[in-house]
Design a protein around this motif. Structure first.
Motif, PDB file in Angstrom:
ATOM      1  N   PHE A 131     -13.924   9.007   2.186  1.00 39.35           N
ATOM      2  CA  PHE A 131     -13.297   8.036   3.076  1.00 39.35           C
ATOM      3  C   PHE A 131     -11.800   8.300   3.154  1.00 39.35           C
ATOM      4  CE2 PHE A 131     -12.864   5.961  -1.070  1.00 39.35           C
ATOM      5  CZ  PHE A 131     -11.567   5.468  -1.037  1.00 39.35           C
ATOM      6  N   THR A 132     -11.181   7.710   4.186  1.00 36.58           N
ATOM      7  CA  THR A 132      -9.731   7.774   4.394  1.00 36.58           C
ATOM      8  C   THR A 132      -9.256   6.404   4.845  1.00 36.58           C
ATOM      9  OG1 THR A 132      -9.868  10.098   5.088  1.00 36.58           O
ATOM     10  CG2 THR A 132      -7.847   8.907   5.637  1.00 36.58           C
ATOM     11  N   VAL A 133      -8.167   5.907   4.270  1.00 41.49           N
ATOM     12  CA  VAL A 133      -7.555   4.650   4.690  1.00 41.49           C
ATOM     13  C   VAL A 133      -6.054   4.882   4.809  1.00 41.49           C
ATOM     14  CG1 VAL A 133      -7.190   2.210   4.178  1.00 41.49           C
ATOM     15  CG2 VAL A 133      -9.341   3.297   3.533  1.00 41.49           C
ATOM     16  N   SER A 134      -5.455   4.323   5.878  1.00 45.89           N
ATOM     17  CA  SER A 134      -4.038   4.576   6.132  1.00 45.89           C
ATOM     18  C   SER A 134      -3.379   3.341   6.728  1.00 45.89           C
ATOM     19  CB  SER A 134      -3.889   5.765   7.087  1.00 45.89           C
ATOM     20  OG  SER A 134      -2.546   5.946   7.468  1.00 45.89           O
ATOM     21  N   ALA A 135      -2.061   3.226   6.509  1.00 51.02           N
ATOM     22  CA  ALA A 135      -1.275   2.147   7.107  1.00 51.02           C
ATOM     23  C   ALA A 135       0.198   2.495   7.047  1.00 51.02           C
ATOM     24  CB  ALA A 135      -1.528   0.826   6.391  1.00 51.02           C
ATOM     25  N   ILE A 136       0.981   1.861   7.924  1.00 59.45           N
ATOM     26  CA  ILE A 136       2.442   1.937   7.843  1.00 59.45           C
ATOM     27  C   ILE A 136       2.907   0.730   7.034  1.00 59.45           C
ATOM     28  CG2 ILE A 136       4.611   1.976   9.114  1.00 59.45           C
ATOM     29  CD1 ILE A 136       3.074   3.076  11.503  1.00 59.45           C
ATOM     30  N   VAL A 137       3.746   0.971   6.025  1.00 59.53           N
ATOM     31  CA  VAL A 137       4.182  -0.098   5.125  1.00 59.53           C
ATOM     32  C   VAL A 137       5.698  -0.022   4.952  1.00 59.53           C
ATOM     33  CG1 VAL A 137       3.894  -1.161   2.862  1.00 59.53           C
ATOM     34  CG2 VAL A 137       1.982   0.085   3.888  1.00 59.53           C
ATOM     35  N   ARG A 138       6.338  -1.198   5.023  1.00 56.59           N
ATOM     36  CA  ARG A 138       7.773  -1.294   4.727  1.00 56.59           C
ATOM     37  C   ARG A 138       7.982  -2.411   3.712  1.00 56.59           C
ATOM     38  NH1 ARG A 138      11.094  -2.421   9.814  1.00 56.59           N
ATOM     39  NH2 ARG A 138      10.413  -4.586   9.476  1.00 56.59           N
ATOM     40  N   LEU A 139       8.619  -2.089   2.592  1.00 56.95           N
ATOM     41  CA  LEU A 139       8.871  -3.074   1.556  1.00 56.95           C
ATOM     42  C   LEU A 139      10.100  -3.907   1.911  1.00 56.95           C
ATOM     43  CD1 LEU A 139       8.267  -0.870  -1.606  1.00 56.95           C
ATOM     44  CD2 LEU A 139       6.633  -2.298  -0.367  1.00 56.95           C
ATOM     45  N   ALA A 140      10.020  -5.212   1.612  1.00 52.52           N
ATOM     46  CA  ALA A 140      11.101  -6.118   2.011  1.00 52.52           C
ATOM     47  C   ALA A 140      12.273  -6.107   1.048  1.00 52.52           C
ATOM     48  CB  ALA A 140      10.552  -7.541   2.143  1.00 52.52           C
TER      49      ALA A 140
END
Length: 693
Positions: A544-553
């Motif tokens: 499987f593959t899982v992806s996302a764009i993430v920005r820490l606050a």
């Protein structure tokens, strides 16, 4: 040469040795101290051929006896060179150099009038002003020789019966061809050239025509070219020859059975070659590997009735061949045969699995020499292929499109017995029976090349879900293709680019909260904010593959924060989180759905965002075929961490965005923004990860 002696103060010497009373002559120059250009002093058939008129050099010594002061005597060098003209007339040149201290090197650059293609001889002697040494050619010495080659060899001519030049497309990929190269010049020593896209190759001239053979195995179809030059003994090169030819596509399999016949059929239809008779222990309509063109397979029960055979040979086992199939073992004990062909009372080859160092391993055996590698697992789909190249005399094993181990020399067995699916011949009958599924059997009478093996063994990843996180009416953000939505929990909200932001009216409003992608993203408060699907999205027990764009606050987060996870009752099958103590993103894979289960972790260092910037594309890949997990940060293999992982399990919980399991329940809430969440069945390649949007 006689031995000099002193009589009444006068040196008596052999002819060629000038002497003076009271002083010894210099020592005779040694052949080992002489050079024609950069090559040593040689005469006869091994004389050097030089491409430029050479500089002659010699190291000369002073006194021949030991009654003179050493190390200070000065000597001159007398060089002499000679050759014969075409009519047999001898020509000579000579020169005497200035004096130097004994032990020095003396040289003479021969003039340009030295003729080409002629044997030139030379020698040297030392002169101390009162006496001269013997010539270097006298006594045990020898005259040095060389040939000045002033003509380039002629351009070579190339011919090939396998790949003739012209507009014809010749078969093809995986079929080795021979290219004969020969120059009309008689003094060619070797040929040097390369095929388009390949390495430089040098082949010595040989045979009655002084030619050479270049061999080429096309890996791709299209226009091919051999760029080659002839080189003579002096190192002079001809003008290059460019020989162009056209390589056709690789020949289709000599035999192929998809094994996707209707349930109950007793015959396997052949796409190529003869149809196969099927035993009663073979059942059609079994499952197929996802992400491939295989629609169904045949299941063999491991008994004497579980087989298929065309009752005929389909490949010459002592010539080049390649065989492969998709398989899923139901048992990995002992020896299990996927494909073989009879040869007398044994098989000419077998492809399957066997035990190696106490563990099961995939195996390709040719002529009794096994090549092993990989780790067969019950219930796991694998593409296995064996290749034997008669030209190199070597065999190779491929698992899931990749070579395992090195090529190995083998001694093939010639056999014209029947081809077998699911069993191998032994002295007492058939044995080593396969238990499990087999699909899409292919047999080639050529080399299967790396690119097509990789294609045959690949499983295309399939998009399961894409959440753009643009809107969330009534707290639900839709999946782009109508799949499971993400339901937003408390502390989670969609932030859109068209939202008005007045910090004076709303202290929580941040005018610098730029959208990560598109028109909106998900904001999470780090206390209770998350979004989740109701059911699992990916099968964590398979690739499987899982992806996302993430920005820490935050610039300095106070605790670990999970961006993505999916788990079971007691823990997460996977989670990707940010760990502030190490300034790194981590991919954590647990080995079981049990409290305190072991974990495998991959980490990549990345400083926190502090609520600014475009965030990072985080992607995690589990490849069940290679038993590897990989964490990508911003999409490139150079920024990826990877590790082996063998203990995957299928989780029953939903996909979580912004939280993960802890010993106390849900926790590690993310404070930051998340966008463009995507999930795939199958492992995306490095290239696919790099272009993920």
């Amino acid at each position: 040469m006689g031995v000099p002696s002193l009589v009444a103060g006068v040196m008596l010497a052999t002819p060629g040795m000038a002497v003076a009373a009271g002083k010894l002559p210099p020592a005779q120059p040694l052949v080992a101290d002489l050079e024609s250009g950069s090559q040593g002093c040689v005469a006869g058939e091994n004389r050097p051929y030089v491409r430029f008129v050479p500089q002659l050099s010699a190291v000369l010594h002073g006194r021949a006896g030991d009654d003179q002061p050493g190390g200070t005597e000065r000597v001159k060098a007398e060089f002499e060179a000679w050759w014969k003209t075409a009519d047999g007339t001898e020509q000579r040149l000579a020169i005497t150099t200035t004096a130097k201290t004994q032990g020095s090197q003396f040289s003479w650059q021969l003039p340009a009038e030295i003729p080409g293609g002629t044997v030139v001889s030379w020698h040297v002697r030392a002169d101390n002003g009162e006496a001269v040494s013997p010539w270097s050619s006298e006594g045990a010495g020898t005259a040095c020789e060389f040939v000045y080659d002033d003509e380039d060899p002629e351009r070579p001519v190339v011919s090939s019966a396998d790949y003739p030049d012209g507009d014809a497309w010749t078969d093809g990929v995986g079929v080795r061809g021979t290219f004969h190269v020969v120059s009309p010049s008689e003094d060619v020593a070797f040929y040097s050239g390369y095929f388009l896209g390949g390495p430089q190759v040098t082949v010595q001239a040989s045979g009655p025509d002084g030619g050479a053979d270049f061999h080429y195995l096309p890996e791709t179809s299209g226009l091919g070219r051999l760029h080659v030059q002839a080189f003579d003994r002096a190192g002079r090169s001809s003008k290059p020859t460019d020989y162009q030819f056209r390589v056709g596509s690789g020949r289709a399999p000599a035999a192929r059975w998809k094994l996707a016949d209707a349930a109950g059929s007793r015959t396997a239809t052949a796409e190529a070659g003869p149809a196969a008779r099927v035993g009663a222990g073979a059942t059609f309509g079994a499952g197929a590997p996802s992400g491939t063109d295989v629609t169904s397979t045949v299941s063999l029960d491991g008994t004497g009735h579980g087989f298929a055979t065309p009752d005929a040979p389909v490949v010459a086992t002592d010539k080049t061949f390649s065989v492969g199939a998709w398989v899923r073992p139901a048992a990995v004990d002992g020896r299990r045969t996927v494909l073989s062909q009879d040869a007398g009372q044994g098989p000419g080859f077998t492809l399957g699995l066997r035990q190696a160092d106490g563990l099961p391993a995939w195996s390709f055996t040719v002529g009794g020499t096994p090549l092993t590698g990989g780790l067969p697992e019950v219930g796991e789909w694998t593409y296995v292929l064996g290749r034997y190249d008669a030209w190199t005399g070597k065999a190779r094993l491929y698992v899931n499109g990749k070579a395992v181990g090195d090529e190995q020399p083998v001694t093939p067995v010639a056999g014209d017995g029947d081809f077998q699916i699911g069993r191998a011949q032994g002295a007492a009958g058939y044995r080593d029976r396969w238990q499990g599924e087999i699909g899409d059997v292919r047999v080639y009478d050529r080399v299967a090349v790396s690119a097509e093996i990789a294609e045959l063994g690949s499983r295309k990843a399939r998009l399961l879900g894409h959440w753009a996180l643009e809107t969330a009416p009534e707290g639900v953000s839709a999946e782009s293709n109508g799949g499971q939505p993400l339901k937003l929990g408390p502390g989670a909200a969609i932030h859109r680019s068209d939202d008005t932001c007045d910090p004076s009216a709303d202290p929580e409003c941040d005018p610098f909260d730029l959208i990560l992608d598109g028109e909106g993203h998900l904001n999470l408060d780090g206390l209770s904010g998350y979004a989740a699907t109701e059911k699992p999205v990916v099968d964590t027990g398979d690739s499987f593959t899982v992806s996302a764009i993430v920005r820490l606050a935050d610039q300095e987060p106070e605790h670990p924060m999970t961006a993505l996870s999916q788990g079971g009752v007691h823990g997460d099958a996977f989670k990707v989180r940010y760990v502030p103590s190490t300034y790194s993103w981590e991919l954590v894979m647990s080995h079981a759905d049990e409290p305190g289960a072991a974990e495998t972790t991959v980490a990549r260092i990345e400083w926190p965002d502090g609520g600014q910037g475009v965030g990072h594309r985080i992607a995690i890949v589990y490849d069940d075929a290679t038993d590897r997990i990989t964490l990508f940060v911003d999409g490139y293999a150079a920024t990826a961490g990877t590790a082996e992982f063998h203990d995957s399990w299928t989780s029953g919980g939903g996909l979580q965005v912004g939280r993960g399991r802890t010993a106390d329940g849900w926790g590690e809430y993310l404070h930051g923004a998340v966008d463009q969440v995507q999930a795939f069945a199958g492992a995306l390649t490095d290239r696919e990860i790099a272009v993920l949007t």
